[in-house]
Structure formats: structure tokens, C-alpha cells
Design a protein around this motif. Sequence first.
Motif, PDB file in Angstrom:
ATOM      1  N   MET A  84       0.828  -1.199   0.000  1.00 21.36           N
ATOM      2  CA  MET A  84       0.000   0.000   0.000  1.00 21.36           C
ATOM      3  C   MET A  84       0.865   1.253   0.000  1.00 21.36           C
ATOM      4  SD  MET A  84      -3.059   0.965   2.641  1.00 21.36           S
ATOM      5  CE  MET A  84      -1.917   1.265   3.980  1.00 21.36           C
ATOM      6  N   THR A  85       1.945   1.267   0.806  1.00 29.16           N
ATOM      7  CA  THR A  85       2.823   2.435   0.865  1.00 29.16           C
ATOM      8  C   THR A  85       3.496   2.686  -0.479  1.00 29.16           C
ATOM      9  OG1 THR A  85       3.205   2.059   3.220  1.00 29.16           O
ATOM     10  CG2 THR A  85       4.782   3.455   2.063  1.00 29.16           C
ATOM     11  N   GLU A  86       3.922   1.626  -1.156  1.00 25.26           N
ATOM     12  CA  GLU A  86       4.557   1.800  -2.457  1.00 25.26           C
ATOM     13  C   GLU A  86       3.591   2.437  -3.461  1.00 25.26           C
ATOM     14  OE1 GLU A  86       6.192  -1.886  -3.752  1.00 25.26           O
ATOM     15  OE2 GLU A  86       7.693  -1.989  -2.148  1.00 25.26           O
ATOM     16  N   ILE A  87       2.340   1.996  -3.444  1.00 21.74           N
ATOM     17  CA  ILE A  87       1.338   2.594  -4.347  1.00 21.74           C
ATOM     18  C   ILE A  87       1.142   4.066  -4.028  1.00 21.74           C
ATOM     19  CG2 ILE A  87      -1.117   2.565  -4.944  1.00 21.74           C
ATOM     20  CD1 ILE A  87      -1.053  -0.469  -4.571  1.00 21.74           C
ATOM     21  N   LEU A  88       1.054   4.405  -2.737  1.00 25.95           N
ATOM     22  CA  LEU A  88       0.813   5.792  -2.338  1.00 25.95           C
ATOM     23  C   LEU A  88       2.002   6.689  -2.663  1.00 25.95           C
ATOM     24  CD1 LEU A  88      -0.973   5.162   1.078  1.00 25.95           C
ATOM     25  CD2 LEU A  88      -2.016   5.953  -1.046  1.00 25.95           C
ATOM     26  N   VAL A  89       3.198   6.192  -2.422  1.00 23.78           N
ATOM     27  CA  VAL A  89       4.385   7.011  -2.715  1.00 23.78           C
ATOM     28  C   VAL A  89       4.463   7.317  -4.207  1.00 23.78           C
ATOM     29  CG1 VAL A  89       6.907   7.026  -2.725  1.00 23.78           C
ATOM     30  CG2 VAL A  89       5.676   6.254  -0.688  1.00 23.78           C
ATOM     31  N   ALA A  90       4.177   6.308  -5.053  1.00 20.96           N
ATOM     32  CA  ALA A  90       4.172   6.544  -6.505  1.00 20.96           C
ATOM     33  C   ALA A  90       3.108   7.562  -6.888  1.00 20.96           C
ATOM     34  CB  ALA A  90       3.943   5.225  -7.236  1.00 20.96           C
ATOM     35  N   ARG A  91       1.952   7.484  -6.217  1.00 23.38           N
ATOM     36  CA  ARG A  91       0.872   8.439  -6.501  1.00 23.38           C
ATOM     37  C   ARG A  91       1.277   9.842  -6.057  1.00 23.38           C
ATOM     38  NH1 ARG A  91      -4.640   7.643  -7.462  1.00 23.38           N
ATOM     39  NH2 ARG A  91      -5.596   9.669  -7.872  1.00 23.38           N
ATOM     40  N   VAL A  92       1.899   9.940  -4.893  1.00 20.98           N
ATOM     41  CA  VAL A  92       2.343  11.253  -4.386  1.00 20.98           C
ATOM     42  C   VAL A  92       3.384  11.857  -5.328  1.00 20.98           C
ATOM     43  CG1 VAL A  92       3.563  12.410  -2.506  1.00 20.98           C
ATOM     44  CG2 VAL A  92       1.795  10.711  -1.985  1.00 20.98           C
ATOM     45  N   HIS A  93       4.302  11.033  -5.830  1.00 22.73           N
ATOM     46  CA  HIS A  93       5.315  11.543  -6.757  1.00 22.73           C
ATOM     47  C   HIS A  93       4.669  12.173  -7.981  1.00 22.73           C
ATOM     48  CE1 HIS A  93       8.206  10.907 -10.179  1.00 22.73           C
ATOM     49  NE2 HIS A  93       8.916  11.675  -9.368  1.00 22.73           N
ATOM     50  N   ARG A  94       3.650  11.512  -8.545  1.00 24.46           N
ATOM     51  CA  ARG A  94       2.964  12.079  -9.703  1.00 24.46           C
ATOM     52  C   ARG A  94       2.261  13.375  -9.347  1.00 24.46           C
ATOM     53  NH1 ARG A  94       1.460   6.623 -10.355  1.00 24.46           N
ATOM     54  NH2 ARG A  94      -0.657   7.085  -9.635  1.00 24.46           N
ATOM     55  N   ASP A  95       1.635  13.421  -8.155  1.00 23.42           N
ATOM     56  CA  ASP A  95       0.937  14.644  -7.739  1.00 23.42           C
ATOM     57  C   ASP A  95       1.900  15.800  -7.501  1.00 23.42           C
ATOM     58  OD1 ASP A  95      -1.453  13.327  -7.926  1.00 23.42           O
ATOM     59  OD2 ASP A  95      -1.706  13.012  -5.761  1.00 23.42           O
ATOM     60  N   LEU A  96       3.059  15.500  -6.881  1.00 27.53           N
ATOM     61  CA  LEU A  96       4.010  16.568  -6.578  1.00 27.53           C
ATOM     62  C   LEU A  96       4.538  17.229  -7.841  1.00 27.53           C
ATOM     63  CD1 LEU A  96       6.088  15.011  -3.641  1.00 27.53           C
ATOM     64  CD2 LEU A  96       4.241  16.689  -3.511  1.00 27.53           C
ATOM     65  N   LEU A  97       4.622  16.471  -8.903  1.00 27.88           N
ATOM     66  CA  LEU A  97       5.117  17.046 -10.159  1.00 27.88           C
ATOM     67  C   LEU A  97       4.178  18.117 -10.707  1.00 27.88           C
ATOM     68  CD1 LEU A  97       6.451  13.828 -11.954  1.00 27.88           C
ATOM     69  CD2 LEU A  97       7.786  15.622 -10.808  1.00 27.88           C
ATOM     70  N   THR A  98       2.928  18.107 -10.223  1.00 31.74           N
ATOM     71  CA  THR A  98       1.968  19.113 -10.706  1.00 31.74           C
ATOM     72  C   THR A  98       1.992  20.387  -9.868  1.00 31.74           C
ATOM     73  OG1 THR A  98       0.139  18.267  -9.338  1.00 31.74           O
ATOM     74  CG2 THR A  98       0.471  17.236 -11.500  1.00 31.74           C
ATOM     75  N   LEU A  99       2.717  20.407  -8.731  1.00 33.62           N
ATOM     76  CA  LEU A  99       2.767  21.608  -7.888  1.00 33.62           C
ATOM     77  C   LEU A  99       3.622  22.677  -8.580  1.00 33.62           C
ATOM     78  CD1 LEU A  99       3.258  20.272  -4.240  1.00 33.62           C
ATOM     79  CD2 LEU A  99       1.193  21.181  -5.277  1.00 33.62           C
ATOM     80  N   PRO A 100       3.113  23.913  -8.677  1.00 36.28           N
ATOM     81  CA  PRO A 100       3.910  24.998  -9.277  1.00 36.28           C
ATOM     82  C   PRO A 100       5.171  25.249  -8.458  1.00 36.28           C
ATOM     83  CG  PRO A 100       1.590  25.607  -9.104  1.00 36.28           C
ATOM     84  CD  PRO A 100       1.764  24.355  -8.313  1.00 36.28           C
ATOM     85  N   ALA A 101       6.279  25.580  -9.127  1.00 34.25           N
ATOM     86  CA  ALA A 101       7.549  25.842  -8.443  1.00 34.25           C
ATOM     87  C   ALA A 101       7.473  27.077  -7.571  1.00 34.25           C
ATOM     88  CB  ALA A 101       8.655  25.987  -9.485  1.00 34.25           C
ATOM     89  N   GLU A 102       6.585  28.022  -7.902  1.00 32.44           N
ATOM     90  CA  GLU A 102       6.505  29.261  -7.128  1.00 32.44           C
ATOM     91  C   GLU A 102       6.027  29.030  -5.700  1.00 32.44           C
ATOM     92  OE1 GLU A 102       4.075  29.170 -10.158  1.00 32.44           O
ATOM     93  OE2 GLU A 102       6.126  28.922 -10.922  1.00 32.44           O
ATOM     94  N   ILE A 103       5.433  27.889  -5.448  1.00 37.56           N
ATOM     95  CA  ILE A 103       4.922  27.616  -4.096  1.00 37.56           C
ATOM     96  C   ILE A 103       6.069  27.527  -3.103  1.00 37.56           C
ATOM     97  CG2 ILE A 103       3.758  25.839  -2.714  1.00 37.56           C
ATOM     98  CD1 ILE A 103       1.912  25.358  -5.059  1.00 37.56           C
ATOM     99  N   GLY A 104       7.237  27.145  -3.546  1.00 34.35           N
ATOM    100  CA  GLY A 104       8.395  27.091  -2.670  1.00 34.35           C
ATOM    101  C   GLY A 104       8.663  25.704  -2.149  1.00 34.35           C
ATOM    102  N   PRO A 105       9.758  25.516  -1.382  1.00 36.33           N
ATOM    103  CA  PRO A 105      10.109  24.203  -0.835  1.00 36.33           C
ATOM    104  C   PRO A 105       8.994  23.656   0.050  1.00 36.33           C
ATOM    105  CG  PRO A 105      11.916  25.766  -0.579  1.00 36.33           C
ATOM    106  CD  PRO A 105      10.722  26.568  -0.990  1.00 36.33           C
ATOM    107  N   MET A 106       8.868  22.359   0.021  1.00 36.29           N
ATOM    108  CA  MET A 106       7.776  21.734   0.762  1.00 36.29           C
ATOM    109  C   MET A 106       8.271  20.422   1.375  1.00 36.29           C
ATOM    110  SD  MET A 106       4.515  22.237   1.465  1.00 36.29           S
ATOM    111  CE  MET A 106       4.200  23.475   0.196  1.00 36.29           C
ATOM    112  N   ARG A 107       7.962  20.234   2.660  1.00 34.85           N
ATOM    113  CA  ARG A 107       8.229  18.962   3.314  1.00 34.85           C
ATOM    114  C   ARG A 107       6.983  18.076   3.154  1.00 34.85           C
ATOM    115  NH1 ARG A 107       9.852  22.897   6.504  1.00 34.85           N
ATOM    116  NH2 ARG A 107       7.975  22.811   7.780  1.00 34.85           N
ATOM    117  N   VAL A 108       7.212  16.823   2.798  1.00 40.55           N
ATOM    118  CA  VAL A 108       6.109  15.901   2.549  1.00 40.55           C
ATOM    119  C   VAL A 108       6.187  14.776   3.583  1.00 40.55           C
ATOM    120  CG1 VAL A 108       4.955  14.443   0.862  1.00 40.55           C
ATOM    121  CG2 VAL A 108       6.278  16.424   0.088  1.00 40.55           C
TER     122      VAL A 108
END
Length: 557
Positions: free
Chosen positions: A325-349
Motif C-alpha cells: 500500500m505504501t509503495e502505491i501511495l508514494v508513486a501516486r504522491v510523486h505524480r501529484d508533486l510534479l503538478t505543484l507549481p515551483a513558485e509555491i516554494g520548498p515543501m516537506r512531505v
Amino acid sequence: MDIYRRSLKLLPFKRVIVLGGFLIGFAGGFLLCVVAAYFSVGATLTNHLEHQTRALEEVTGKWLGTIARLADLDESDACSEKFLSNLRRIAFLPDGVHELLYVPGGAVRCSVSKGRWSAPIAIGKPDFTLRNGQISVWKDRDLNLLGVPEMDGTFIRAGNFALVVILPEAFPAPVKWITSRIAFAGDGAGVQAGALDAPAGPALGRSGCDVNRFFCTETKASVWGLLGDQKGRMALVVMLAALLGLATARPLREGLDHIWGFPVRFRKLMSASTLYCVYQPILSFSEARIGAIEVLARWRDIDGETVMPTRFLPVAEARGMTRAMTEILVARVHRDLLTLPAEIGPMRVHFNIYPQDFDAPWLLRIFAPILALSDRFTVVVEILESQQIPLDTLRETVDALNRNAIQVYVDDFGTGYANFEYLAHLALSGVKLDRSFGQAPEGSLMAGLLTSAGEMIARVGYPLLVEGVETRERLESLRRCGLVDQAQGYGISRPLPISRLIAFLENQKQLPFLAETSPPSGALPLLEAPALTTSSEPPARSDDQRPFAGSDRHAAG
């Protein structure tokens, strides 16, 4: 799997299927009782019929004995005193026949009761014959000609002699819903076997004839009469049928639960297409911005309904599914993070990891795609507390993760296995207090412990994150105390899908709680923070709405 998925199309009809099982069991039980009742009633009818037939055979056997004696009489001096004396002697035998006629050519010439008749009297054509024409029968004739007025009798003639008999009546039935009748087994016109009166409505019947071939008898049981007379037994039958229905429905329901129950359904259907993520923003007081997000898992059931982690995470942990389950979620999070605009700034996940999955090589492998984005994102793992990890093993894993730029937080500090020994021996990146501290009412013991825990954690230099912040007042009190670095809860934002998270982050400068950018000097103790029971507290939410109810925080593993 395809067969299982197709079978789940019947899941909405589970109650109907169980009800059908109950009805089948009920019908089967009722049918068994009806069959048993049928054989029981049949046995009663048969017994009554046999009893009645035996009685008829006894009567007709005596008639045949009388006929045999009459056949031995000398007819050469018919109707003489000697002849009549012999006739009377036979009539007085204990066979139930007391009137005998001498009827040569079908006309009565003499009888036991009247002696020699002055003139022969013809008795007419018989109604029917018996025993292949050997015996003729005149049924229900007026006996006035014999000097017995207002009485009927039956003439049974064999040869030149006739017996005057009264037909036997049917024996009383053992119960009122059974009726019976006796008829001559005639082979001509008249009442025949099978033509007996029947009760109204459906009935069960038995019939038979005596071995002397004189009579047939038929016994019938009225179904409606039986039901009306046996109401108590019918209630018992319905009860027994209902019990059998329940006995059928219960294992059927348990079997369907085993096949379609939530644990089995989750184990078979959990995949990248059914798991998805929502993200809860974490406010950083020192940065005056949303500096982190926590990954929270959701699962979409076969009917499209969202299932909260409080329900499926215990199943995943019990079935050893947390790594998958964690592997599926991490892969999903990686795809979602790629959609975050760079202007938002550094982010801890922030990800939650179960103790059994706290393995450095595995974690480094699954987080590698996100670690490759280290200029924008920092991976934070929170150690969940479902079981204790040996301190040496934990220290080695934490050090290995730190060397690879993965931060480690202790989750739910103050409860479970998270204790002060962790603070002393682990190179942590932060501490998250259990939500019970963030929600503690003013003046409570937990509110006092929050101040003490905050001061102690500040002394060892670890950032402090408080979750369960439900109101703006509590958020402001945490900011003013000067001991809390980060806050998380509904007072900031509910968990959001990635599209709404992007909009939230892009507009965060307009959020009212970010108006003050730094804590004031002379921080207030947390004990003086407003209680969560103030009028500004948001209305209570159900478990499906509260992200921190139960194990909802434990969403990435």
C-alpha cells in the motif's frame, strides 16, 4: 480476479440473497412439515379405513354364513311348518340377521316373521348385483309389507332365499375433520365405490372394499378442517420452518461476508486504481507559510464510496499489506508533486510508516523518485506506534535515512511506545505531539502536560508539531506560546485533493492566520490557551470527516 469483480456486482443484492436463503429454508422446512403431516394424516386415514373394513368383513362374513345355511335347506316342502321351523332356527343364530324370506321367482311366499303368505308378493327388479351376479340387492325398501311400518331395510337374495338386513353405518372418525361413508360395491347402477361424499375444499382420501365384495368404504380428511382444528400445531410448524430458514440464512450470510466482506474485498481490490491521496497542509510559524503537507490515504470501494483509513488500515496491517500500500501511495504522491507549481516554494512531505516497514534500504528505494526532486521537496517519515522497535535497530535506520536527506519525526509523542528515550538516543528531525494535547480543554491535565512537553522538547532542540488544532483560537494560542514550530488541523485546513491543495497554496498569503509573521516576545504559557469547548469551536465531525480520528493520520503505510 475478474470472476471476483463480476461477483461483486451482486453485492448490492446481498440482503436480497440472504432473504432468499431464508425463504428457501423456510419453504423447505414448511414443506418437510407438510410432508410429515401428509404421511401422518395418511396413516390415520389408513388405520380408520382398515378398522372399518374389518368390521364390514365381519358382518358380511356372517351374511355369507347365513346364505350357506339357507342353501342347505330342503325346498321340497317349502313354506311348510317344518320348513318355517328350520328357517326360524337359522334366523335366531347370533349373526345379526333375524328376518329371512323365501322368494322363488322373485316373489315372497313365506318369511320368518309372517310364516306362509296368503299370496305371493313380487319384490321387483333388484337395484344391482354383487359377486358377479350371484347376489341381488334391493336397497332401502319399505318394510311395511313385513309388518314393520316406517322402517326401511335391504333385501339380499342368493338363490331362492333373501336376507333382510339393516345396512351398517360408518364408524365415528377419531377426529372431526375426517369423514367416512360405506357403499355397496355394486357392479350395476347405484352407489359405487369412489362416488362417496367428499368434504368441501381439498382433501386427502383412502378407500377400500371388504374381501367378501359386499361393501366399499372411503375415508377423507378435509385440509381446511385439519388446518382449522390444528392451529397450535400449525403455529409450531411455522416456527420450525422459520428456525430452519434462519439456520439456512445465517451460514449463507456468513459465507457471503467471507467472500464479499470488507477485509476480503480490500485485500483483493486494493490497487493503484482504488487507492488515492489527500493532503493536509501544515503551518510553519517560523516561516509564516504552509511549509509542509501530510499524505493521507483514502480507498475507493467497489461501489465508488470513499473508505476512511480508520477502517482499512487495520486490515492492511493485519494482512501484511502495508508495504504494498505504501509503495502505491508514494508513486501516486510523486505524480501529484510534479503538478505543484515551483513558485509555491520548498515543501516537506510527511509520510506515516508502520514499525514493521521501518527499513532503510526499502524506504530509500521507494522514495528515490521524490528524493530526486530534493531542490523542491523533502521527505519526512513519521514513525507510527503500533509496535515497539528495538532502539539499536531504530537508531541505525534513522541514521541511514538522515544520511540520505530523509527526515524522521516521532509521531504521537506522549502515547504508545514514543517516549523520552527516543529524544535522548535518536537523531530526530522533529516531534509530533498526539492530537489529545492539541485538543486539551483549558485547565485540564493534558493542557498542563502540553506546556511541560513543549518546554522539554524545546530544550533538546527538536522542532515541535502539534496536530488536532481544530479552532482559530487554539491556533493563535499555539503561535503566541513560542514553543510550537508547526501546527496541523481543521483550524488551518481539512485534507485536500491535489487540485484544491494547489489552489490553497497559491492563495495562502490571503489566509487570515498568516497575518502575524512571528511570535511576540514574552510568550504566554500554553496552559492559558483558550479551550476547545468555546463557542468558536467548529461543529463535531463524523469519523469520515475528521482526518485525525483514529488512525486516519497513519495514511501512507
